[in-house]
Design an enzyme around this catalytic site. Structure first.
Site, short mmCIF file in Angstrom:
data_model
loop_
_atom_site.label_atom_id
_atom_site.label_comp_id
_atom_site.label_asym_id
_atom_site.label_seq_id
_atom_site.Cartn_x
_atom_site.Cartn_y
_atom_site.Cartn_z
N LYS A 138 41.99 33.11 47.93
CA LYS A 138 42.35 34.51 48.15
C LYS A 138 41.76 34.99 49.46
O LYS A 138 40.56 34.77 49.66
CB LYS A 138 41.80 35.34 46.99
CG LYS A 138 41.93 36.81 47.15
CD LYS A 138 41.31 37.53 46.01
CE LYS A 138 41.28 38.99 46.34
NZ LYS A 138 40.43 39.74 45.49
N LYS A 187 37.09 32.81 47.73
CA LYS A 187 37.49 34.19 48.06
C LYS A 187 36.80 34.63 49.35
O LYS A 187 35.58 34.62 49.46
CB LYS A 187 37.11 35.13 46.92
CG LYS A 187 37.35 36.60 47.26
CD LYS A 187 37.15 37.52 46.08
CE LYS A 187 37.25 38.96 46.49
NZ LYS A 187 37.07 39.88 45.38
C1 PBG Z 1 37.23 43.14 43.44
C2 PBG Z 1 38.54 42.67 43.95
C3 PBG Z 1 39.14 42.90 45.21
C4 PBG Z 1 40.43 42.37 45.14
C5 PBG Z 1 40.57 41.81 43.87
N1 PBG Z 1 39.39 41.98 43.16
C6 PBG Z 1 38.63 43.62 46.39
C7 PBG Z 1 37.42 43.16 47.08
O1 PBG Z 1 36.87 42.09 46.81
O2 PBG Z 1 36.99 43.92 47.93
C8 PBG Z 1 41.46 42.44 46.22
C9 PBG Z 1 42.88 42.37 45.79
C10 PBG Z 1 43.89 42.85 46.77
O3 PBG Z 1 43.59 43.21 47.92
O4 PBG Z 1 45.07 42.87 46.39
N2 PBG Z 1 36.12 42.48 43.81
#
Ligand code: PBG
Length: 325
Positions: free
Chosen positions: A249, A196
């Site tokens: 992601k 991620k």
């Molecule tokens: C929480 C999380 C995030 C997303 C999914 N879980 C945001 C982040 O890490 O700041 C992003 C999902 C999206 O943008 O659709 N940690």
């Protein structure tokens, strides 16, 4: 006489009509591989549209059930829940609202639905970070992992099928797997957000999930967008710790990562998360008449699949599910 040279049909032979193109397409996408995210809010009386993420809603416990049913009619059997509490604090998080939602969904849909839930601390913490912070604003790894494991246990006990930790703390997959095993919850799957990135494409989501950090950024725990090695290392580590599904992601700006993680871990299913900014970007272009939203969205699904993802988490799952059934 000069005879004109003719060019025999070659590659265009396999492109000549839709039936032949369908027969020969590399990518065959099924609605069972699409996962629809939902946002559920504590203390909300009526479901409202999410302005930051068009077509998506802020759900109450009741409107969530109705929307899942619509999804099932559209052949979408997997959902990823983000449950957002109305109280933010620095400790002593209470997950009873979350577990009530989970029990309710499972009671209504049982095994017809694969229920996945996000596991992170960011919508609970007062500062919006994905873990606990100290006075200097540093994110504390081990206390955060302990809390993530506690949260995971409660969610698994409530009946979640797949836990999806998105926090990016070190060692959380091992900690979650351990606590599940110690409590006879071996059947609960873990879909790790294993690669991620620290991305600007999360903008619309953070508004929706009320999780914008009040100071600093997430760069000390999420992966630097320049880094392939770190992304591979991170998925390797989570696979070793017992993740059942890996994830990359965001998706579209990271297709190379999807392809490489898949070839290194061909024995594990790989999910790709088409995040809020990627989805909403297409939507905004469509609203300006620059492209056809559904057709462009479909094209992105194909590219994510072609890169090597088995599963796609997308806000467009319900919208396009029927087309892939
Ligand atoms: C929480 C999380 C995030 C997303 C999914 N879980 C945001 C982040 O890490 O700041 C992003 C999902 C999206 O943008 O659709 N940690």
């Amino acid at each position: 006489m000069n005879k004109e040279k003719t060019y025999p049909l070659n590659l265009r032979r396999s492109r000549q009509n839709l039936s032949i193109r369908n027969l020969l397409a590399d990518v065959q996408l099924s609605s069972s591989q699409l996962i629809q995210p939902y946002f559920v809010y504590q203390g909300l009386n009526e479901s409202e549209e999410l302005k930051a993420l068009s077509g998506q809603r802020q759900h109450t416990a009741d409107s969530l059930l109705k929307e899942i049913e619509v999804g099932l009619e559209n052949k979408i059997n997997s959902v990823l829940l983000f449950i957002i509490p109305n109280k933010k604090s620095f400790h002593d998080f209470d997950y009873s609202f979350d577990t009530n939602i989970i029990e309710n969904v499972k009671r209504n849909f049982g095994h017809d639905l694969v229920l996945m839930t996000d596991i992170c601390l960011c919508s609970h913490t007062q500062d919006g970070h994905c873990g606990f912070t100290n006075k200097q604003g540093e994110i504390l790894n081990d206390p955060s992992v302990k809390e993530l494991a506690r949260k995971s246990l409660q969610f698994a006990q409530a009946g979640v099928d797949v836990l999806a930790p998105s926090d990016m703390m070190d060692s959380r997959i091992a900690a979650i797997r351990n606590i599940l095993n110690q409590n006879q919850l071996e059947k609960t799957l873990i879909m790790s957000y294993s690669s991620k990135f620290s991305s600007h494409f999360y903008g619309p989501f953070r508004e929706a999930a009320q999780s914008t950090p009040s100071f600093g950024d997430r760069k000390t725990y999420q992966i630097d967008p320049r880094n392939l090695k770190d992304a591979l290392h991170s998925s390797d580590r989570d696979a070793l710790e017992g993740a059942d599904i890996l994830m990359v992601k965001p998706a579209l700006a990271y297709l190379d990562i999807i392809s490489k993680v898949k070839s290194k871990h061909s024995h594990l299913p790989l999910a790709a998360y088409q995040v809020s900014g990627e989805y909403q970007g297409l939507k905004l272009m469509a609203e300006h008449g620059l492209l056809d939203f559904d057709l462009a969205l479909k094209e992105t699904f194909y590219s994510i699949k072609r890169a090597g993802a088995d599963l796609i988490i997308t806000y467009g799952a319900n919208r396009l599910g029927k087309e892939f059934s």
